[in-house]
Motif scaffolding. Structure first.
Motif, short mmCIF file in Angstrom:
data_model
loop_
_atom_site.label_atom_id
_atom_site.label_comp_id
_atom_site.label_asym_id
_atom_site.label_seq_id
_atom_site.Cartn_x
_atom_site.Cartn_y
_atom_site.Cartn_z
N GLN A 1 0.83 -1.21 0.00
CA GLN A 1 0.00 0.00 0.00
C GLN A 1 0.87 1.26 0.00
OE1 GLN A 1 -3.25 0.16 -0.46
NE2 GLN A 1 -3.22 2.39 -0.42
N GLN A 2 1.96 1.22 0.77
CA GLN A 2 2.88 2.37 0.77
C GLN A 2 3.55 2.53 -0.58
OE1 GLN A 2 2.41 0.15 3.24
NE2 GLN A 2 3.43 0.79 5.15
N GLN B 1 -11.52 -3.82 -20.00
CA GLN B 1 -11.88 -4.97 -19.17
C GLN B 1 -10.71 -5.48 -18.32
OE1 GLN B 1 -15.08 -5.85 -19.02
NE2 GLN B 1 -15.45 -4.21 -20.51
N HIS B 2 -9.58 -4.78 -18.35
CA HIS B 2 -8.39 -5.16 -17.57
C HIS B 2 -7.92 -6.58 -17.90
CE1 HIS B 2 -7.93 -1.88 -14.38
NE2 HIS B 2 -8.77 -1.42 -15.30
N ILE B 3 -7.98 -6.92 -19.18
CA ILE B 3 -7.49 -8.23 -19.61
C ILE B 3 -5.98 -8.33 -19.41
CG2 ILE B 3 -7.18 -9.70 -21.66
CD1 ILE B 3 -9.91 -8.60 -22.64
N LEU B 4 -5.28 -7.21 -19.61
CA LEU B 4 -3.81 -7.20 -19.50
C LEU B 4 -3.38 -6.76 -18.11
CD1 LEU B 4 -3.01 -5.58 -22.96
CD2 LEU B 4 -3.15 -8.00 -22.38
N SER B 5 -4.00 -7.29 -17.09
CA SER B 5 -3.69 -6.91 -15.72
C SER B 5 -3.48 -8.15 -14.87
CB SER B 5 -4.83 -6.07 -15.13
OG SER B 5 -4.92 -4.81 -15.74
N ASN B 6 -2.95 -7.91 -13.68
CA ASN B 6 -2.87 -8.94 -12.66
C ASN B 6 -3.04 -8.24 -11.31
OD1 ASN B 6 -0.37 -7.76 -12.00
ND2 ASN B 6 0.76 -9.22 -13.28
N ASP B 7 -2.94 -8.99 -10.23
CA ASP B 7 -3.19 -8.41 -8.91
C ASP B 7 -2.24 -7.26 -8.62
OD1 ASP B 7 -5.23 -10.16 -8.51
OD2 ASP B 7 -4.08 -11.57 -7.29
N ALA B 8 -0.96 -7.42 -8.98
CA ALA B 8 0.03 -6.39 -8.68
C ALA B 8 -0.28 -5.11 -9.44
CB ALA B 8 1.43 -6.88 -9.00
N ILE B 9 -0.54 -5.24 -10.74
CA ILE B 9 -0.82 -4.06 -11.57
C ILE B 9 -2.11 -3.38 -11.11
CG2 ILE B 9 -1.53 -3.34 -13.89
CD1 ILE B 9 0.52 -5.32 -14.99
N ASP B 10 -3.13 -4.18 -10.82
CA ASP B 10 -4.40 -3.58 -10.40
C ASP B 10 -4.30 -2.94 -9.02
OD1 ASP B 10 -5.84 -3.99 -12.69
OD2 ASP B 10 -6.64 -5.92 -12.06
N THR B 11 -3.40 -3.44 -8.19
CA THR B 11 -3.21 -2.83 -6.87
C THR B 11 -2.43 -1.53 -6.98
OG1 THR B 11 -3.26 -4.97 -5.75
CG2 THR B 11 -2.20 -3.16 -4.57
N ILE B 12 -1.31 -1.57 -7.70
CA ILE B 12 -0.41 -0.41 -7.75
C ILE B 12 -0.90 0.66 -8.72
CG2 ILE B 12 1.91 0.32 -8.40
CD1 ILE B 12 2.89 -2.40 -7.37
N LEU B 13 -1.44 0.25 -9.86
CA LEU B 13 -1.79 1.20 -10.90
C LEU B 13 -3.30 1.37 -11.04
CD1 LEU B 13 0.82 0.29 -13.66
CD2 LEU B 13 0.89 2.17 -12.00
N SER B 14 -3.98 1.44 -9.94
CA SER B 14 -5.42 1.63 -9.98
C SER B 14 -5.87 2.40 -8.74
CB SER B 14 -6.15 0.29 -10.04
OG SER B 14 -7.56 0.47 -9.91
N ASN B 15 -6.86 3.26 -8.92
CA ASN B 15 -7.46 3.96 -7.79
C ASN B 15 -8.76 3.30 -7.35
OD1 ASN B 15 -5.59 6.04 -7.36
ND2 ASN B 15 -6.32 7.13 -9.19
N ILE C 1 4.31 5.43 -5.60
CA ILE C 1 4.38 5.33 -7.06
C ILE C 1 3.34 6.24 -7.71
CG2 ILE C 1 3.93 3.78 -9.00
CD1 ILE C 1 5.28 1.56 -7.33
N GLN C 2 2.14 6.27 -7.12
CA GLN C 2 1.07 7.08 -7.74
C GLN C 2 1.33 8.58 -7.60
OE1 GLN C 2 -2.97 5.99 -7.03
NE2 GLN C 2 -2.66 3.86 -7.65
N ARG C 3 2.15 8.96 -6.63
CA ARG C 3 2.56 10.37 -6.57
C ARG C 3 3.59 10.68 -7.66
NH1 ARG C 3 3.09 9.42 -0.95
NH2 ARG C 3 5.36 9.56 -1.11
N ARG C 4 4.23 9.64 -8.17
CA ARG C 4 5.35 9.83 -9.09
C ARG C 4 4.96 9.76 -10.57
NH1 ARG C 4 8.51 9.97 -12.49
NH2 ARG C 4 10.74 9.54 -12.55
#
Length: 435
Positions: free
Chosen positions: A396-397, A421-435, A402-405
Motif C-alpha cells: 500500500q505504501q 476490461q483489464h485483460i492485460l492486468s494482474n493483482d500487482a498491476i491492479d493494486t499499484i496502478l489503480s485507484n 508510485i502514484q505520486r510519481r
C-alpha cells in the motif's frame, strides 16, 4: 540508420548475435542478456553510464496489441504522448509485439577493475562519473572496500585480452581454502569446477542468516577482487554483462543524482497528480553527493540492525527517460539518476532447501522494509518495476509513493481506452496502478 526491427519474444542475447555480422550492437546492456525484448523494454531495464538512458529510450517505434483497438503502431511523431506512456507500461496497455530499436556501431571496451575505499570514492566520484562512459560500484557491507569497475572505448590498437594482478587460480585460492575448511568432504575436482560466484554461494549457504559469517564471506569477496585488479578488453556486450551468481532476491531503486525538477514537471503534476519524487539535488555543473549519502545510510542501517547482508550492494547510473512510467522519468534530459540494488542469495530448491529459502525470504523482506521505511521517501527512491513483489507487506505504501510519481489520470484514461476490461492486468498491476 543503424536500426533493427525485432519481434518482442526475441532474447537480448539472440539479438546481439544477430547484429554482430552487421557490426552493430545495442547502446547499453543490463547485467544479464536472457530477457526477451518485450520485457527488457517494458520494465525500463538499464545498464550504467551517466550519459546513457535506460533501454526504452532506444526504442524509436513499436507495435502493441490491445484488447479494444487491436494492433496499433506508436512512435514519437504520430502519437508522442501515448508512445511515451506505453513504452514502459509492463504490458498493461498492450502486448508489445514488435519494436524498432536504435543501434550503435559495435565497439570494444577497455574495462578497469580495482578495489577502493569509501573515502577515496568521496574524493574522486565526480571526476570518475563524468570521465568514464560506464561506471559501476560494488559496495561490500561490513567493510570499507568498494570494487570500482569502469569501461571506456578501447584504443584502435588494443585487442581482446585480459591483464590482472593475479591469475584466476591464484585469486580463487583463498575462497577455495575457506570452503574446504567449512566443507572438508568436498572433492578436489568439484572444488576446481566452481567459479568465484559459485564458491560464494556455497559459503553463504552454510550460515545465510548469521551476520558475522556473512561479514567474513564479504571480506573474502573483497580479497578476491583485490587479486583480480586489472584490465580487460572485449566487445561491449561481453564487458557490460556480468555474473550475478545463483538464485537470489534483489531489490533495486533509482534516486536522482544530478538535476532538478523543472517548471514543466510541476505543471504536469498539477494536471495529473504527477509529483517528481526524485529530489532536486544540484545539476551537472553543481553535482550533489546524494547518491553516496544514500549508500552511507544503507550501510549504517545494515550494521546497526546486524542484517546478514551479502555483497555486493551494486550502484550504477543512467541519464533520464522521457517514458512517463519509467523510474527515471524527467522532463530534464540532463538529469542523472543512480540505481542501487541489494541482494540475498537463495539455496537450491528442494525438500531440504525450501525451509531455508522461506527464512531467507523473510529476512530479505525485513532488510528491504528497513530501507524502504527509513530511506526511500527521504531520497525520493523509485523501485525498479521488475523488482516489485505483489506480496510485499508495504504494498500500500508502494502504491501511494508510485502514484505520486506517475501520471495516474493519464494512465487510467488510456487504460480505459485500450484495455477497459483489464485483460492485460494482474493483482500487482491492479493494486499499484489503480485507484
Amino acid at each position: 540508420k543503424k536500426t533493427v526491427r525485432v519481434q518482442a519474444g526475441v532474447k537480448v542475447s539472440q539479438l546481439v548475435e544477430f547484429l554482430r555480422p552487421y557490426k552493430l550492437t545495442l547502446q547499453n546492456y543490463a547485467s544479464i542478456a536472457e530477457q526477451q525484448i518485450g520485457g527488457f523494454v517494458q520494465v525500463g531495464a538499464h545498464g550504467t553510464g551517466m550519459g546513457i538512458p535506460p533501454v526504452d529510450m532506444q526504442v524509436l517505434s513499436m507495435k502493441i496489441l490491445t484488447p479494444a483497438l487491436g494492433l496499433i503502431e506508436l512512435n514519437e511523431e504520430k502519437n508522442p504522448i501515448l508512445f511515451k506512456l506505453a513504452r514502459v507500461a509492463l504490458g498493461s496497455l498492450g502486448v508489445m509485439v514488435e519494436a524498432t530499436i536504435q543501434c550503435v556501431d559495435a565497439h570494444l571496451l577497455k574495462e578497469q577493475t580495482f578495489v577502493s575505499t569509501a573515502e577515496q570514492i568521496r574524493a574522486n566520484h565526480d571526476e570518475w562519473l563524468r570521465s568514464h562512459q560506464h561506471l559501476r560500484y560494488m559496495w561490500i557491507p561490513y567493510s570499507e572496500s568498494v570494487i570500482v569497475v569502469w569501461s571506456d572505448p578501447a584504443e584502435a590498437d588494443e585487442a581482446v585480452g585480459e591483464s590482472t594482478v593475479f591469475s584466476e587460480e591464484e585469486a580463487l585460492a583463498a575462497p577455495r581454502a575457506m570452503l574446504r575448511s567449512a566443507r572438508p568432504e568436498i572433492e578436489d575436482e568439484q572444488l576446481k569446477e566452481l567459479s568465484f560466484t559459485q564458491i560464494r554461494d556455497e559459503l553463504i549457504h552454510l550460515k545465510p542468516l548469521d551476520a558475522e559469517h556473512i561479514r567474513k564471506v564479504n571480506h573474502a569477496e573483497a580479497e578476491y577482487w583485490r587479486k583480480k585488479e586489472g584490465m580487460r578488453v572485449d566487445w561491449s556486450d561481453k564487458i557490460l554483462g556480468f555474473d550475478c551468481g545463483g538464485q537470489q532476491w534483489v531489490s533495486e531503486v533509482s534516486i536522482l543524482g544530478f538535476g532538478k525538477a523543472s517548471e514543466e514537471d510541476s505543471n504536469l503534476s498539477s494536471r495529473s497528480r504527477f509529483v517528481q519524487v526524485a529530489f532536486p539535488c544540484g545539476s551537472k555543473e553543481k553535482p550533489s553527493t546524494s547518491d553516496l549519502d544514500f549508500i552511507d545510510d544503507v550501510k549504517k542501517i545494515i550494521e546497526e540492525e546486524k542484517i546478514p547482508a551479502p555483497a555486493p550492494i551494486e550502484q550504477r547510473w543512467t541519464s533520464a527517460s522521457s517514458s512517463y512510467l519509467s523510474p527515471v522519468w524527467s522532463s530534464d534530459m540532463e538529469s542523472v539518476f543512480s540505481w542501487v540494488g541489494i541482494i540475498m542469495y537463495l539455496p537450491p530448491a528442494g525438500e531440504e532447501g525450501d525451509e531455508e529459502r522461506e527464512r531467507i525470504t523473510e529476512a530479505f523482506q525485513g532488510y528491504q522494509q528497513q530501507l524502504e521505511t527509513n530511506l526511500w521517501e527521504r531520497y525520493g527512491a523509485f523501485e525498479h518495476w521488475a523488482k516489485i513483489e505483489a506480496t510485499s507487506p508495504l504494498l500500500q505504501q508502494k502504491k501511494e509513493r508510485i502514484q505520486r510519481r506517475i501520471p495516474m489520470e493519464m494512465y487510467e484514461s488510456t487504460k480505459k481506452l485500450l484495455d477497459p476490461q483489464h485483460i492485460l492486468s494482474n493483482d500487482a498491476i491492479d493494486t499499484i496502478l489503480s485507484n
